[in-house]
Write a protein that holds these residues in place. Structure first.
Motif, PDB file in Angstrom:
ATOM      1  N   ARG A  59       4.375   5.366  -2.599  1.00  0.00           N
ATOM      2  CA  ARG A  59       3.707   6.011  -2.950  1.00  0.00           C
ATOM      3  C   ARG A  59       3.743   7.658  -2.438  1.00  0.00           C
ATOM      4  O   ARG A  59       4.045   8.323  -1.998  1.00  0.00           O
ATOM      5  N   GLY A  60       3.117   8.356  -4.172  1.00  0.00           N
ATOM      6  CA  GLY A  60       2.913   9.682  -3.866  1.00  0.00           C
ATOM      7  C   GLY A  60       4.499   9.698  -5.471  1.00  0.00           C
ATOM      8  O   GLY A  60       4.326  10.922  -5.925  1.00  0.00           O
ATOM      9  N   GLY A  61       5.290   9.050  -5.931  1.00  0.00           N
ATOM     10  CA  GLY A  61       6.585   8.962  -6.645  1.00  0.00           C
ATOM     11  C   GLY A  61       7.668   9.979  -5.928  1.00  0.00           C
ATOM     12  O   GLY A  61       7.866  10.126  -5.041  1.00  0.00           O
ATOM     13  N   SER A  62       8.738  10.000  -6.815  1.00  0.00           N
ATOM     14  CA  SER A  62       9.611   9.987  -6.292  1.00  0.00           C
ATOM     15  C   SER A  62      10.487  11.114  -7.594  1.00  0.00           C
ATOM     16  O   SER A  62      10.286  10.867  -8.619  1.00  0.00           O
ATOM     17  N   PRO A  63      10.849  12.423  -6.781  1.00  0.00           N
ATOM     18  CA  PRO A  63      11.425  13.112  -8.431  1.00  0.00           C
ATOM     19  C   PRO A  63      13.021  12.768  -8.848  1.00  0.00           C
ATOM     20  O   PRO A  63      13.236  13.100 -10.314  1.00  0.00           O
ATOM     21  N   THR A  64      13.143  11.376  -8.508  1.00  0.00           N
ATOM     22  CA  THR A  64      14.525  10.202  -9.025  1.00  0.00           C
ATOM     23  C   THR A  64      13.657   9.581  -9.231  1.00  0.00           C
ATOM     24  O   THR A  64      13.387   9.067  -8.255  1.00  0.00           O
ATOM     25  N   PRO A  65      14.726   8.555 -10.479  1.00  0.00           N
ATOM     26  CA  PRO A  65      13.615   7.201 -10.317  1.00  0.00           C
ATOM     27  C   PRO A  65      15.078   6.459  -9.541  1.00  0.00           C
ATOM     28  O   PRO A  65      16.248   6.673  -9.353  1.00  0.00           O
ATOM     29  N   THR A 101       0.830  -1.486  -0.198  1.00  0.00           N
ATOM     30  CA  THR A 101       0.000   0.463  -0.005  1.00  0.00           C
ATOM     31  C   THR A 101       0.863   1.351   0.153  1.00  0.00           C
ATOM     32  O   THR A 101       0.426   2.622  -0.456  1.00  0.00           O
ATOM     33  N   ASP A 102       2.331   1.418   0.567  1.00  0.00           N
ATOM     34  CA  ASP A 102       2.863   2.412   0.786  1.00  0.00           C
ATOM     35  C   ASP A 102       3.419   2.685  -0.578  1.00  0.00           C
ATOM     36  O   ASP A 102       4.853   3.544  -1.258  1.00  0.00           O
ATOM     37  N   LYS A 103       3.698   1.761  -1.479  1.00  0.00           N
ATOM     38  CA  LYS A 103       4.257   1.546  -3.478  1.00  0.00           C
ATOM     39  C   LYS A 103       3.388   2.598  -4.336  1.00  0.00           C
ATOM     40  O   LYS A 103       2.179   2.511  -4.447  1.00  0.00           O
ATOM     41  N   GLN A 104       4.125   2.658  -5.317  1.00  0.00           N
ATOM     42  CA  GLN A 104       3.292   3.255  -6.306  1.00  0.00           C
ATOM     43  C   GLN A 104       4.146   2.813  -7.782  1.00  0.00           C
ATOM     44  O   GLN A 104       5.233   2.892  -7.773  1.00  0.00           O
ATOM     45  N   TYR A 105       3.752   2.285  -8.987  1.00  0.00           N
ATOM     46  CA  TYR A 105       4.085   2.398 -10.466  1.00  0.00           C
ATOM     47  C   TYR A 105       5.018   3.803 -10.702  1.00  0.00           C
ATOM     48  O   TYR A 105       3.583   4.397 -10.228  1.00  0.00           O
ATOM     49  N   GLN A 106       6.109   4.232 -11.325  1.00  0.00           N
ATOM     50  CA  GLN A 106       5.908   5.859 -11.511  1.00  0.00           C
ATOM     51  C   GLN A 106       6.643   5.716 -13.213  1.00  0.00           C
ATOM     52  O   GLN A 106       7.287   5.204 -13.199  1.00  0.00           O
ATOM     53  N   ASP A 125      -1.000   3.108 -10.755  1.00  0.00           N
ATOM     54  CA  ASP A 125      -1.504   1.930  -9.621  1.00  0.00           C
ATOM     55  C   ASP A 125      -1.546   0.558  -9.983  1.00  0.00           C
ATOM     56  O   ASP A 125      -1.987   1.025 -11.568  1.00  0.00           O
ATOM     57  N   ALA A 126      -1.238  -0.805 -10.064  1.00  0.00           N
ATOM     58  CA  ALA A 126      -1.133  -1.863 -10.664  1.00  0.00           C
ATOM     59  C   ALA A 126      -2.361  -2.338 -11.039  1.00  0.00           C
ATOM     60  O   ALA A 126      -3.407  -3.524 -10.455  1.00  0.00           O
ATOM     61  N   ALA A 127      -3.233  -1.950 -11.240  1.00  0.00           N
ATOM     62  CA  ALA A 127      -5.075  -2.240 -11.249  1.00  0.00           C
ATOM     63  C   ALA A 127      -4.922  -3.044 -12.612  1.00  0.00           C
ATOM     64  O   ALA A 127      -5.073  -2.061 -14.051  1.00  0.00           O
ATOM     65  N   ASN A 128      -4.695  -4.716 -12.514  1.00  0.00           N
ATOM     66  CA  ASN A 128      -5.034  -4.732 -13.941  1.00  0.00           C
ATOM     67  C   ASN A 128      -6.289  -5.665 -14.085  1.00  0.00           C
ATOM     68  O   ASN A 128      -6.869  -6.597 -14.477  1.00  0.00           O
ATOM     69  N   ALA A 129      -6.611  -4.154 -15.070  1.00  0.00           N
ATOM     70  CA  ALA A 129      -7.632  -4.800 -15.798  1.00  0.00           C
ATOM     71  C   ALA A 129      -7.476  -3.869 -16.911  1.00  0.00           C
ATOM     72  O   ALA A 129      -7.171  -3.101 -17.512  1.00  0.00           O
ATOM     73  N   PRO A 130      -7.776  -5.323 -17.585  1.00  0.00           N
ATOM     74  CA  PRO A 130      -7.475  -4.674 -19.687  1.00  0.00           C
ATOM     75  C   PRO A 130      -7.941  -3.663 -20.171  1.00  0.00           C
ATOM     76  O   PRO A 130      -7.774  -2.555 -20.868  1.00  0.00           O
TER      77      PRO A 130
END
Length: 273
Positions: A254-260, A205-210, A226-231
């Motif tokens: 969660r919320g993102g990062s300024p650098t990858p 819950t504290d992570k997100q894809y960016q 988010d990893a919403a696996n809905a085609p």
């Protein structure tokens, strides 16, 4: 308390017909004041028995009213009534005609009782049928809503794909997520970007894809998703992307990062591939 099992036990039918003990009567009266379903069942049973009684009611002879009024005439002196035991004709009570009369009367009473239970059974059958119809109707409404939602999502996909200047890129996972796939919709004219996740691992819950757009070898934040696996689900990101040589995906807080975080890089695809 299971109200359905209590109603099906037959105690309510016995209550309406007056065939319960004082304790059972108090119990039914108490529960009917607490549970509306029991109250409605009692009302329906009372209506069925009342309808049956009215249907088989017999009009008394007119002479009965005259005799009753004569007996209730208080102007005449009331004489003390001497009660004497009625003589019993042993022979008549033991005769075949007398026995046959009682057999017929008992049979009619039994038939009336069985008919009453038949009416109650039919009532419950109709109630179950109505409940089934209502359930089927609710399921049909759910399916219609799902089809409507699916059509809305399909219209969104077509709207994104058909926009002038739109480009669609397929990002496939590396060795860290070999079965992961997703689509990136980028419009160089409107600078809008959206993603459609087809398969990505679920995250805490504290992570997100960016998403990152690579410009001259430098990563630029393109938004989180988010990893919403809905085609059929398209997620529009809240970043404008004016230039992009490639797109990449990492896992960030969660919320993102300024650098990858390069150690969490899952996919990378060039725009002009």
């Amino acid at each position: 308390m299971n109200v359905t099992e209590y109603i099906a036990s037959g105690i309510l039918e016995s209550f309406v017909m007056g065939a319960v003990s004082d304790q059972e009567r108090r119990e039914v009266e108490c529960l009917s004041s607490i549970y509306p379903d029991i109250r409605r069942e009692l009302d329906q049973l009372s209506e069925v028995l009342e309808s049956y009684a009215l249907l088989h009611s017999v009009e008394p002879p007119a002479s009965v009213k005259t005799k009753l009024l004569d007996q209730l005439n208080f102007e005449k002196p009331v004489k003390e009534t001497i009660v004497r035991p009625m003589p019993v004709d042993r022979e008549s009570t033991s005769s075949p005609t007398f026995r046959m009369t009682w057999i017929v009367a008992a049979s009619m009473g039994l038939i009336m009782l069985l008919f009453s239970f038949f009416l109650l059974s039919q009532l419950r059958t109709n109630q179950k049928t109505l409940a089934t119809v209502r359930t089927d109707n609710s399921n049909m409404q759910t399916e219609v809503r799902q089809l409507r939602d699916q059509k809305t999502l399909t219209d969104q996909i077509l709207a994104v794909v058909r926009q002038p200047g739109n480009r669609t890129l397929e990002l496939r996972g590396n060795d860290k997520a070999p079965k992961s796939t997703m689509l990136v919709f980028w419009n160089s004219l409107t600078k809008q970007v959206a993603v459609q996740v087809q398969s990505l691992p679920a995250l805490p819950t504290d992570k997100q894809y960016q998403l990152w757009s690579m410009v001259d070898g430098k990563p630029v934040d393109a938004g989180v998703f988010d990893a919403a696996n809905a085609p059929d689900l398209i997620q529009r990101l809240n970043r404008s992307v004016s230039r992009a040589d490639a797109f990449a995906v990492t896992v960030e807080k969660r919320g993102g990062s300024p650098t990858p975080t390069m150690s969490t890089l899952l996919a990378l695809a060039p725009v002009n591939a």
